[in-house]
Design an enzyme around this catalytic site. Sequence first.
Site, PDB file in Angstrom:
ATOM      1  N   LYS A 164      49.335 -32.828  -7.610  1.00  0.00           N
ATOM      2  CA  LYS A 164      48.060 -33.264  -7.064  1.00  0.00           C
ATOM      3  C   LYS A 164      48.267 -34.294  -5.945  1.00  0.00           C
ATOM      4  O   LYS A 164      49.352 -34.857  -5.798  1.00  0.00           O
ATOM      5  CB  LYS A 164      47.192 -33.850  -8.182  1.00  0.00           C
ATOM      6  CG  LYS A 164      46.771 -32.823  -9.253  1.00  0.00           C
ATOM      7  CD  LYS A 164      46.037 -31.645  -8.663  1.00  0.00           C
ATOM      8  CE  LYS A 164      45.192 -30.865  -9.652  1.00  0.00           C
ATOM      9  NZ  LYS A 164      45.898 -30.045 -10.630  1.00  0.00           N
TER      10      LYS A 164
HETATM   11  C1  LIG Z   1      45.085 -29.588 -12.052  1.00  0.00           C
HETATM   12  C2  LIG Z   1      43.717 -29.238 -12.469  1.00  0.00           C
HETATM   13  C3  LIG Z   1      43.201 -29.581 -13.731  1.00  0.00           C
HETATM   14  C4  LIG Z   1      44.060 -30.070 -14.853  1.00  0.00           C
HETATM   15  O1  LIG Z   1      44.798 -31.184 -14.607  1.00  0.00           O
HETATM   16  P1  LIG Z   1      46.158 -31.475 -15.429  1.00  0.00           P
HETATM   17  O2  LIG Z   1      46.389 -32.914 -15.110  1.00  0.00           O
HETATM   18  O3  LIG Z   1      47.216 -30.584 -14.870  1.00  0.00           O
HETATM   19  O4  LIG Z   1      45.884 -31.253 -16.855  1.00  0.00           O
HETATM   20  C5  LIG Z   1      41.866 -29.335 -13.997  1.00  0.00           C
HETATM   21  N1  LIG Z   1      41.072 -28.756 -13.094  1.00  0.00           N
HETATM   22  C6  LIG Z   1      41.519 -28.388 -11.872  1.00  0.00           C
HETATM   23  C7  LIG Z   1      40.571 -27.771 -10.898  1.00  0.00           C
HETATM   24  C8  LIG Z   1      42.860 -28.597 -11.528  1.00  0.00           C
HETATM   25  O5  LIG Z   1      43.311 -28.198 -10.340  1.00  0.00           O
END
Ligand SMILES: *Cc1c(COP(=O)(O)O)cnc(C)c1O
Length: 400
Positions: free
Chosen positions: A186
Site C-alpha cells: 500500500k
Molecule cells: C489491501 C486491501 C484491503 C485489506 O488490507 P490488508 O491490510 O491487506 O488486510 C482491503 N480492501 C482493499 C480495497 C484493499 O486493497
Amino acid sequence: MPGFEVFGEEEKKEIMDVLDTGVLFRYEFADQRKGIYKVRTFEENFAKYCGAKYAQAVTSGTAALKVALAALGVGPGDEVITQGFTFVATWEAIFDAGAVPVFTEVDETLNMDPADLEKKITDKTKVIIPVHMLGAMARIKEIKAIADKHGIPVLEDTAQAAGGTLEGKHLGTFGACGTFSFDSVKTMTTGEGGMIITDDEKLQRDMSEYHDHGHDHAVNPGGRGGEGRSFIGFNYRMMELQGAMGIAQLKKLNGMITGQKKNKAALKEAIAKIPGVSFRTILDDKGDTATFIGFFLEDAAKAQKVNEVLAANGAGAIPFGSNTWHFYPKWEHLIAGSTLAKSGWPFQDQGSKRRVIYDKDALPASAALMDRLLVYQVPVKLSYERFVEMSAALQKAAAV
Ligand SMILES: *Cc1c(COP(=O)(O)O)cnc(C)c1O
C-alpha cells in the site's frame, strides 16, 4: 505505489526508539517505556492528518473492516452492500461478521455505481461499503445521500487511497467511518497494519474495546484501564513496531503522492497517443493519490491486442478484468461457495440450506467495462530510462 520505495533513516530511528525501551505492547508497561507510545502517537497523527476526531489502529486493513462492521452492529441475517470490483478482503470481512455481501456494478470511476446501489438496498441492508479503488474517489457524496435517505451507515474502504481527498475533504471522513490498510504494497506501509477513522465517540469506544478482547477502555481513554467488559471482542491489536513505522511513513505520504502525480501525468501523456483511448473518470484530480492510471480501449479485443504489444515491449499493463483478486466473476471460491466449515457456512445454513448464491454473470455492466480496461501502477520513483522504455512501448501500441 508502495511506501517501501522510500524507506530510510526516519523509519530506522522510530523502530530503534521501540527496541531501546524493549516494549512491543501498545498498552501498559508505564515504568519501562519512558513515555514512548508509538501506536497511540500514530493514531493521533493519522486522525489529525485526515481531519477526523478519532483513529483506531488494528492489525490489518481486513481487520479494520471487521472491527468497523462489528462496531456498526452487523451480524447474521444482515446484508452489507459493496462493489464487485474490490480486493477480496472487503467481502471476507462481511462474511466474517456473519453477514452476506451484496455486490453492485461499478461505473467509469471504477467504483460503486450509485444507481445500482439504490436498486440493491433491501430491509436487510445494514451497512454500505463503497471502496475508493486504485487510489481515487468513489462517488461518495451521491452514495452518502442515498444511504442517508435509507438511514444506513456508510463505511468507506479507503485501503487503496490513504491521503486522497474529494473537494479538499479526506476520503474516509464522509461516512460513519473509514478504514485503511498499511500492508506491504500500500501507498504507506507498516508491513501489516490498518486503521479506522471516525468522528463518532461511541463508535470509537466500541471499536477500541472490541479490538482488545472487549476490555473496558472507558476509564482510561486511549489506554486500557478498567477490568470490566461490556461485550465480547477479539484481538486485533497493532504493536509498537508497526506504530513506529506508521509515524515515519505518514510523514512521507504527501511527498509520495506528489511523486506519483508527476509520474502519472507523464504516463498519461504517453497513453493519450493511443487512438480511441479514454481514461478512468477521476472526480477530482487534485484529490487523486495517483497510485494507478486506468485507461479504456474501444473494446475487449483492442485492449487485449494493445496489451500484447505493450507486454512484448517490456511494459505490460494489468488487465483487471481477468485479475483473480479484484473482480467478482473471477472469485472462483465465492462463486463455488467454497469454505472450510463442514456445515457449509457462510454459504449454507446449519441445516445445509443454501443461504446465498453468487452468479458470475450478475454484473454485466462492470464486465463490459473491465474487459476494456488496462491499468498501470504508478511508482513514486520512475527512472528516466524506465519512462523512455514505457513511452516507446506505448508508441508501438498506438500503431496497432
Ligand atoms: C489491501 C486491501 C484491503 C485489506 O488490507 P490488508 O491490510 O491487506 O488486510 C482491503 N480492501 C482493499 C480495497 C484493499 O486493497
